[in-house]
Design a protein around this motif. Structure first.
Motif, PDB file in Angstrom:
ATOM      1  N   PHE A  16       0.807  -1.224   0.000  1.00 58.96           N
ATOM      2  CA  PHE A  16       0.000   0.000   0.000  1.00 58.96           C
ATOM      3  C   PHE A  16       0.839   1.272   0.000  1.00 58.96           C
ATOM      4  N   GLY A  17       2.138   1.136  -0.096  1.00 61.60           N
ATOM      5  CA  GLY A  17       2.993   2.310  -0.155  1.00 61.60           C
ATOM      6  C   GLY A  17       3.370   2.674  -1.585  1.00 61.60           C
ATOM      7  N   ASN A  18       3.520   3.965  -1.840  1.00 61.91           N
ATOM      8  CA  ASN A  18       3.955   4.461  -3.149  1.00 61.91           C
ATOM      9  C   ASN A  18       3.159   3.820  -4.288  1.00 61.91           C
ATOM     10  N   PRO A  19       1.849   4.029  -4.348  1.00 61.81           N
ATOM     11  CA  PRO A  19       1.032   3.356  -5.367  1.00 61.81           C
ATOM     12  C   PRO A  19       1.355   3.841  -6.780  1.00 61.81           C
ATOM     13  N   VAL A  20       1.149   2.943  -7.729  1.00 61.69           N
ATOM     14  CA  VAL A  20       1.344   3.277  -9.139  1.00 61.69           C
ATOM     15  C   VAL A  20       0.136   4.074  -9.624  1.00 61.69           C
ATOM     16  N   PRO A  21       0.221   4.736 -10.790  1.00 65.71           N
ATOM     17  CA  PRO A  21      -0.935   5.479 -11.311  1.00 65.71           C
ATOM     18  C   PRO A  21      -2.187   4.617 -11.434  1.00 65.71           C
ATOM     19  N   CYS A  22      -3.335   5.250 -11.192  1.00 63.39           N
ATOM     20  CA  CYS A  22      -4.597   4.516 -11.110  1.00 63.39           C
ATOM     21  C   CYS A  22      -4.918   3.766 -12.402  1.00 63.39           C
ATOM     22  N   ARG A  23      -4.719   4.414 -13.550  1.00 60.25           N
ATOM     23  CA  ARG A  23      -5.038   3.766 -14.825  1.00 60.25           C
ATOM     24  C   ARG A  23      -4.207   2.511 -15.025  1.00 60.25           C
ATOM     25  N   MET A  24      -2.924   2.598 -14.713  1.00 56.24           N
ATOM     26  CA  MET A  24      -2.042   1.437 -14.843  1.00 56.24           C
ATOM     27  C   MET A  24      -2.461   0.331 -13.872  1.00 56.24           C
ATOM     28  N   PHE A  25      -2.852   0.739 -12.663  1.00 58.57           N
ATOM     29  CA  PHE A  25      -3.252  -0.224 -11.637  1.00 58.57           C
ATOM     30  C   PHE A  25      -4.522  -0.962 -12.047  1.00 58.57           C
ATOM     31  N   LEU A  26      -5.521  -0.230 -12.548  1.00 63.75           N
ATOM     32  CA  LEU A  26      -6.773  -0.860 -12.977  1.00 63.75           C
ATOM     33  C   LEU A  26      -6.558  -1.772 -14.176  1.00 63.75           C
ATOM     34  N   SER A  27      -5.642  -1.395 -15.053  1.00 66.29           N
ATOM     35  CA  SER A  27      -5.323  -2.254 -16.197  1.00 66.29           C
ATOM     36  C   SER A  27      -4.734  -3.576 -15.734  1.00 66.29           C
ATOM     37  N   ARG A  28      -3.877  -3.524 -14.728  1.00 68.49           N
ATOM     38  CA  ARG A  28      -3.302  -4.746 -14.184  1.00 68.49           C
ATOM     39  C   ARG A  28      -4.376  -5.623 -13.541  1.00 68.49           C
TER      40      ARG A  28
END
Length: 247
Positions: A16-28
């Motif tokens: 939960f630290g230093n999250p990646v960009p939301c769009r990239m995260f949802l794509s994953r």
């Protein structure tokens, strides 16, 4: 063992630290949902149908007590499937397929230094690689359990119709008899917990793989073994907590 459990908790916290960009995260997450859910659908369907059929035949072979009505087969198959067989047995099979796959994927990335490269670039590998797998598994596994429930009960019906002397209508009457929707809730609660256990342990074992390609196989084996043990322990605990009031 205590040290490993502590590392496991720190591993979960690091997601939960230093999250990646939301769009990239949802794509994953979308990609992992396909791999976890859609790609596992075939084996879940096959196992569920034969599991329900075998359960029905086994119960029918022991159907000898004169006080037991013929609709007891439907009641027993329904209760066994919903309460235990669908979430737990499918969970163990699911561990062998998805858990080993996750551990092997992350283990291969670790020994090929792909994870190290992500961390050098400032990407939180736990958040980018692990958290989407866990979210996708927790989200998709309950749907697989629901499908397994339906197909297992239907498999029992087919076996009752074609392979036993029990009238199919008696089986259907048993399915409708004394149904408690709370059993469905218990099964779904189990599936959420099992989904988290399977994915988190598999990712933990794969993420901390050290050595060469041989160690990737060892990590995969350890992930499956530990996940199966954790599922059985969690099963006992959840059954007691959720169904203890009926004792």
């Amino acid at each position: 063992m205590i040290k490993a459990f502590g590392e496991y908790l720190l591993f979960l916290r690091a997601m939960f630290g230093n999250p990646v960009p939301c769009r990239m995260f949802l794509s994953r997450i979308a990609k992992e949902c396909i791999q976890v859910g859609v790609d596992s659908l075939f084996i879940v369907c096959i196992i569920s149908i034969f599991m329900g059929g075998a359960t029905c035949i086994q119960l029918a072979s022991q159907f000898k007590h004169p006080l037991m009505t013929k609709d007891f087969i439907g009641v027993a198959v329904r209760n066994m499937t919903v309460s235990e067989l669908a979430p737990t047995v499918i969970g163990i099979v699911f561990t062998g397929k998805i858990g080993s796959s996750m551990a092997s994927e992350l283990g291969s990335m670790r020994i090929s230094e792909q994870i190290d490269a992500l961390e050098i670039m400032g990407v939180n590998a736990n958040n980018y690689l692990v958290l989407p797998k866990i979210i996708a598994t927790v989200f998709m596994y309950p749907f697989l359990v629901i499908i397994a429930m339906f197909l297992s009960i239907y498999g029992g019906f087919l076996s009752c119709k074609w392979l036993t002397s029990i009238p199919p209508q008696a089986y259907i009457n048993g399915l409708r008899k004394a149904f408690d929707a709370y059993d469905i809730h218990v099964s779904l609660y189990k599936s959420l917990v099992y989904g988290f256990i399977i994915s988190s342990i598999a990712c933990y074992k794969g993420f901390f793989t050290r050595g060469g390609s041989l160690d990737v196989g060892k990590s995969s084996t350890n992930a499956v073994t530990n996940s199966c043990i954790a599922i059985l322990i969690a099963d006992l605990f959840l059954v007691y907590v959720l169904l203890g009031h009926r004792i």
